[in-house]
Every structure is written in C-alpha cells, then in structure tokens.
Design a protein around this motif. Structure first.
Motif, PDB file in Angstrom:
ATOM      1  N   HIS A   1     -23.837  25.727 -11.778  1.00 36.57           N
ATOM      2  CA  HIS A   1     -22.648  26.315 -11.025  1.00 36.57           C
ATOM      3  C   HIS A   1     -22.371  24.910 -10.326  1.00 36.57           C
ATOM      4  CE1 HIS A   1     -22.921  30.353 -12.584  1.00 36.57           C
ATOM      5  NE2 HIS A   1     -24.142  30.576 -11.788  1.00 36.57           N
ATOM      6  N   ILE A   2     -23.020  24.568  -9.802  1.00 45.20           N
ATOM      7  CA  ILE A   2     -22.615  23.354  -8.718  1.00 45.20           C
ATOM      8  C   ILE A   2     -21.935  22.264 -10.000  1.00 45.20           C
ATOM      9  CG2 ILE A   2     -23.510  21.456  -7.455  1.00 45.20           C
ATOM     10  CD1 ILE A   2     -25.389  23.586  -6.258  1.00 45.20           C
ATOM     11  N   TYR A   3     -22.608  22.014 -10.772  1.00 43.86           N
ATOM     12  CA  TYR A   3     -22.007  20.681 -11.894  1.00 43.86           C
ATOM     13  C   TYR A   3     -20.878  21.347 -12.527  1.00 43.86           C
ATOM     14  CZ  TYR A   3     -26.927  18.661 -11.830  1.00 43.86           C
ATOM     15  OH  TYR A   3     -28.112  18.170 -11.306  1.00 43.86           O
ATOM     16  N   ASP A   4     -20.547  22.632 -12.956  1.00 47.36           N
ATOM     17  CA  ASP A   4     -19.662  22.967 -13.570  1.00 47.36           C
ATOM     18  C   ASP A   4     -18.236  22.936 -12.603  1.00 47.36           C
ATOM     19  OD1 ASP A   4     -20.993  23.871 -15.676  1.00 47.36           O
ATOM     20  OD2 ASP A   4     -21.176  26.055 -15.303  1.00 47.36           O
ATOM     21  N   ALA A   5     -18.554  23.111 -11.324  1.00 48.15           N
ATOM     22  CA  ALA A   5     -17.668  23.104 -10.347  1.00 48.15           C
ATOM     23  C   ALA A   5     -17.265  21.541  -9.823  1.00 48.15           C
ATOM     24  CB  ALA A   5     -17.937  23.741  -8.793  1.00 48.15           C
ATOM     25  N   ASN A   6     -17.733  20.605 -10.457  1.00 45.86           N
ATOM     26  CA  ASN A   6     -17.781  19.285 -10.267  1.00 45.86           C
ATOM     27  C   ASN A   6     -18.079  18.903  -8.848  1.00 45.86           C
ATOM     28  OD1 ASN A   6     -17.124  18.039 -12.682  1.00 45.86           O
ATOM     29  ND2 ASN A   6     -14.990  19.045 -12.717  1.00 45.86           N
ATOM     30  N   LEU A   7     -19.214  19.391  -8.167  1.00 47.20           N
ATOM     31  CA  LEU A   7     -19.384  19.301  -6.684  1.00 47.20           C
ATOM     32  C   LEU A   7     -20.246  18.112  -7.017  1.00 47.20           C
ATOM     33  CD1 LEU A   7     -19.558  23.040  -5.451  1.00 47.20           C
ATOM     34  CD2 LEU A   7     -18.182  21.001  -4.478  1.00 47.20           C
ATOM     35  N   PRO A   8     -20.779  17.451  -5.759  1.00 54.58           N
ATOM     36  CA  PRO A   8     -21.634  16.480  -5.881  1.00 54.58           C
ATOM     37  C   PRO A   8     -23.017  16.673  -6.529  1.00 54.58           C
ATOM     38  CG  PRO A   8     -20.458  16.230  -3.844  1.00 54.58           C
ATOM     39  CD  PRO A   8     -20.141  17.528  -4.304  1.00 54.58           C
ATOM     40  N   ASP A   9     -23.472  15.878  -7.234  1.00 57.54           N
ATOM     41  CA  ASP A   9     -24.791  16.147  -7.758  1.00 57.54           C
ATOM     42  C   ASP A   9     -25.750  16.358  -6.863  1.00 57.54           C
ATOM     43  OD1 ASP A   9     -23.679  15.535 -10.075  1.00 57.54           O
ATOM     44  OD2 ASP A   9     -24.621  13.944 -10.878  1.00 57.54           O
ATOM     45  N   ARG A  10     -25.812  15.826  -5.757  1.00 58.56           N
ATOM     46  CA  ARG A  10     -26.733  16.011  -4.795  1.00 58.56           C
ATOM     47  C   ARG A  10     -27.116  17.151  -4.225  1.00 58.56           C
ATOM     48  NH1 ARG A  10     -31.256  15.626  -2.362  1.00 58.56           N
ATOM     49  NH2 ARG A  10     -31.366  15.770  -0.412  1.00 58.56           N
ATOM     50  N   LEU A  11     -25.988  18.040  -4.342  1.00 59.92           N
ATOM     51  CA  LEU A  11     -26.308  19.408  -4.054  1.00 59.92           C
ATOM     52  C   LEU A  11     -26.987  20.228  -4.947  1.00 59.92           C
ATOM     53  CD1 LEU A  11     -22.496  20.150  -2.485  1.00 59.92           C
ATOM     54  CD2 LEU A  11     -24.570  19.717  -1.205  1.00 59.92           C
ATOM     55  N   ALA A  12     -26.717  19.760  -6.346  1.00 58.50           N
ATOM     56  CA  ALA A  12     -27.743  20.573  -7.316  1.00 58.50           C
ATOM     57  C   ALA A  12     -29.201  20.144  -7.244  1.00 58.50           C
ATOM     58  CB  ALA A  12     -27.162  20.051  -8.691  1.00 58.50           C
ATOM     59  N   LEU A  13     -29.309  18.717  -6.943  1.00 60.20           N
ATOM     60  CA  LEU A  13     -30.686  18.157  -7.161  1.00 60.20           C
ATOM     61  C   LEU A  13     -31.513  18.654  -5.993  1.00 60.20           C
ATOM     62  CD1 LEU A  13     -29.431  14.385  -8.070  1.00 60.20           C
ATOM     63  CD2 LEU A  13     -30.493  16.295  -9.403  1.00 60.20           C
ATOM     64  N   ARG A  14     -30.846  18.797  -4.691  1.00 56.94           N
ATOM     65  CA  ARG A  14     -31.756  19.221  -3.610  1.00 56.94           C
ATOM     66  C   ARG A  14     -32.191  20.397  -3.444  1.00 56.94           C
ATOM     67  NH1 ARG A  14     -27.695  18.779   1.498  1.00 56.94           N
ATOM     68  NH2 ARG A  14     -29.887  19.523   2.560  1.00 56.94           N
ATOM     69  N   LEU A  15     -31.674  21.420  -4.455  1.00 52.80           N
ATOM     70  CA  LEU A  15     -31.785  22.682  -4.639  1.00 52.80           C
ATOM     71  C   LEU A  15     -33.462  22.609  -5.281  1.00 52.80           C
ATOM     72  CD1 LEU A  15     -28.945  24.557  -5.952  1.00 52.80           C
ATOM     73  CD2 LEU A  15     -29.845  24.563  -3.489  1.00 52.80           C
ATOM     74  N   LYS A  16     -33.946  21.709  -5.965  1.00 57.90           N
ATOM     75  CA  LYS A  16     -35.139  21.734  -6.826  1.00 57.90           C
ATOM     76  C   LYS A  16     -36.163  21.145  -5.822  1.00 57.90           C
ATOM     77  CE  LYS A  16     -37.596  22.641 -10.152  1.00 57.90           C
ATOM     78  NZ  LYS A  16     -38.114  24.112 -10.299  1.00 57.90           N
ATOM     79  N   GLU A  17     -35.747  20.362  -4.933  1.00 63.39           N
ATOM     80  CA  GLU A  17     -36.521  19.704  -3.780  1.00 63.39           C
ATOM     81  C   GLU A  17     -36.809  20.452  -2.780  1.00 63.39           C
ATOM     82  OE1 GLU A  17     -34.440  16.144  -2.796  1.00 63.39           O
ATOM     83  OE2 GLU A  17     -34.127  15.462  -4.898  1.00 63.39           O
ATOM     84  N   GLY A  18     -35.930  21.415  -2.330  1.00 64.02           N
ATOM     85  CA  GLY A  18     -35.936  22.177  -1.322  1.00 64.02           C
ATOM     86  C   GLY A  18     -35.706  21.437   0.166  1.00 64.02           C
ATOM     87  N   ARG A  19     -34.929  20.305   0.030  1.00 63.10           N
ATOM     88  CA  ARG A  19     -34.469  19.323   1.079  1.00 63.10           C
ATOM     89  C   ARG A  19     -32.905  19.397   1.270  1.00 63.10           C
ATOM     90  NH1 ARG A  19     -39.039  18.604   4.347  1.00 63.10           N
ATOM     91  NH2 ARG A  19     -40.411  18.134   2.892  1.00 63.10           N
TER      92      ARG A  19
END
Ligand code: ZN
Length: 266
Positions: free
Chosen positions: A248-266
């Motif tokens: 959903h974050i990628y589809d919205a063209n939001l910064p990748d970092r917002l998607a990646l951090r979810l998997k890191e819990g950071r």
C-alpha cells in the motif's frame, strides 16, 4: 471491565486487523492517537478505528494530516506522508480526525484501586490516557528520566500513553524507585502475550505499543488490554501481513523507507 488499548496505528490496516483478530474479549476500546500518517490505508483505518472506539485522544500526526499543525517539526519523510495523507483523506474522515480531542482524558470510569500505604490509605483516582505525555501531547517519554519527571509530579497513578512506538513503560514507588517495564518476549514471529499485574500503590506510565509502526525492534503489531477488575495490563505482539501493508505504501508512491522500516520494527 476490559479495555482494549490501541495506539499509533498510522494507516496500517493489515496490522490493525491482525490486532483485532488476536484480541481477547473486551468491553471498550481506547485509542491513543496517530490513527493516520506514514501508512498507505488512512481512510480504511480511520473508518475501522472510528467504528470501534469509545475514547479517542488525537496524536501529532492526526493534527498534521488535518492542517492543524505546520510540518516544520516533521522530518522530510514524515512531512511527505502527512501531505499525501491530507490530500487523500475523504472529507468525512478528514473532518472526523480534525475534531479528535487532545489528551489527557480520563479512561472512562477506570480507577486505580484504593490501597494501604506506609504513610496512610490511598484513595482511588481516575486512570488517564494521553498521546505524548500528560503535560504535552507532543512530548516523547522515552527515558526513565523523562518518565520520572512526569511520575514525580503526578497524583495520577496510572496513565496510558503512546507516541514513542515503544511497548512497555515505567513505574515509580517508594520501595523500588523508578523502573523500566520491558515486555520480554521469547519468539520473533509468533503471536505472544505477557501479563503485568499492577500494584495499587505504584505509579505507572504504560505504552500499549504501536499497532502500525513499532520502533522497539520487534516488527509485530503491538497493543494491550487493561483489565480494571484484575488491575492488570496484558501486552500483545501479533504477526501480520507486512508485505501487504508495504505494498500500500509503494502503491501510494510514499518513500520506500516507510515500507522497509515496518519489517525492521524501527
Ligand atoms: Zn505515532
């Protein structure tokens, strides 16, 4: 009475649905703010959270995403997401989020129980909820010193807060002084829960954790349940479909970092 505590959902529908599916039976829901911001499903999450809740306090992202606060204090990624959210909220969701009250607010009729203390009896007092800290909705309570500054001044014995996205909290009493409450889970990917019985004479600041963007190194969605009769808090961590939330974050063209951090819990 069993109160489900949700905080910092941040537009993550998959995490919210996983928490609700894993939650035990409850009587009401208290939402500690930041329903939107960062995540790619702000409208779906607002509708879902709104339908569940009986108590809401606003978060700084709820304010920023509804034009009530400038974005100068946000980092560029957070500001980008806030602008995107503001542009994509439906008028109805926008108005509802904009009208959320600021904390601290009493948690319904919930009270810290009466107790016998060394220096006399302690009467019941209301339990409170806030987003940042009781004195400032935008303030972060991160360190034990931050917590002691609040706890030493407070006559409230139990306050639930959010904003830091770190599950756990702090306690203060005469015998043990200030302590950090850190739920110690044993698995990285399974559904887990930990119960903390509360002492009536101890003061607490407790964070149920972030549903939609944990930052305590654990990617699983966090929430808590407060049982007023047992005077105990149970912390939960539940796995969710993080890839779908990232998409959903990628589809919205939001910064990748917002998607990646979810998997890191950071
Ligand atoms: Zn937040």
């Amino acid at each position: 009475m069993r109160i489900l505590l949700l905080s910092d959902i941040h537009g993550n529908l998959e995490a919210l649905e996983a928490c609700l599916a894993a939650a035990p039976q409850y009587d009401s829901v208290a939402n500690l703010g930041d329903i939107v911001g960062y995540g790619g499903s702000p409208n779906e999450v607002t509708v879902r959270a709104r339908g569940l809740g009986s108590l809401f306090v606003r978060g700084n992202h709820d304010k920023a995403c509804t034009g009530q606060e400038g974005l100068e204090y946000f980092n560029p990624i957070a500001a980008w997401a806030a602008m995107w959210t503001q542009e994509n909220l439906t008028p109805e969701n926008y108005e509802w989020l904009r009208a959320l009250p600021s904390g601290p607010l009493p948690l319904g009729d919930a009270q810290s129980p009466a107790a016998k203390a060394e220096n006399g009896d302690i009467a019941p007092v209301p339990v409170y909820t806030c987003h940042g800290s009781p004195g400032d909705e935008d303030e972060y309570i991160i360190s034990i010193q931050d917590a002691l500054d609040v706890l030493m001044r407070s006559s409230t014995r139990l306050t639930f807060f959010g904003h830091t996205h770190i599950q756990g909290g702090f306690s203060l009493d005469v015998k043990r002084g200030g302590l950090v409450l850190n739920p110690m889970y044993v698995t990285p990917n399974d559904s887990e829960q930990l119960q903390f019985p509360l002492e009536p004479t101890t003061k607490y600041l407790i964070n149920p954790g972030s549903v939609g963007q944990p930052r305590d190194g654990d990617w699983r969605a966090g929430f808590a349940l407060f049982d007023t009769d047992a005077y105990a808090v149970t912390f939960f961590r539940v796995p969710y479909n993080v890839e779908a939330a990232q998409q959903h974050i990628y589809d919205a063209n939001l910064p990748d970092r917002l998607a990646l951090r979810l998997k890191e819990g950071r």
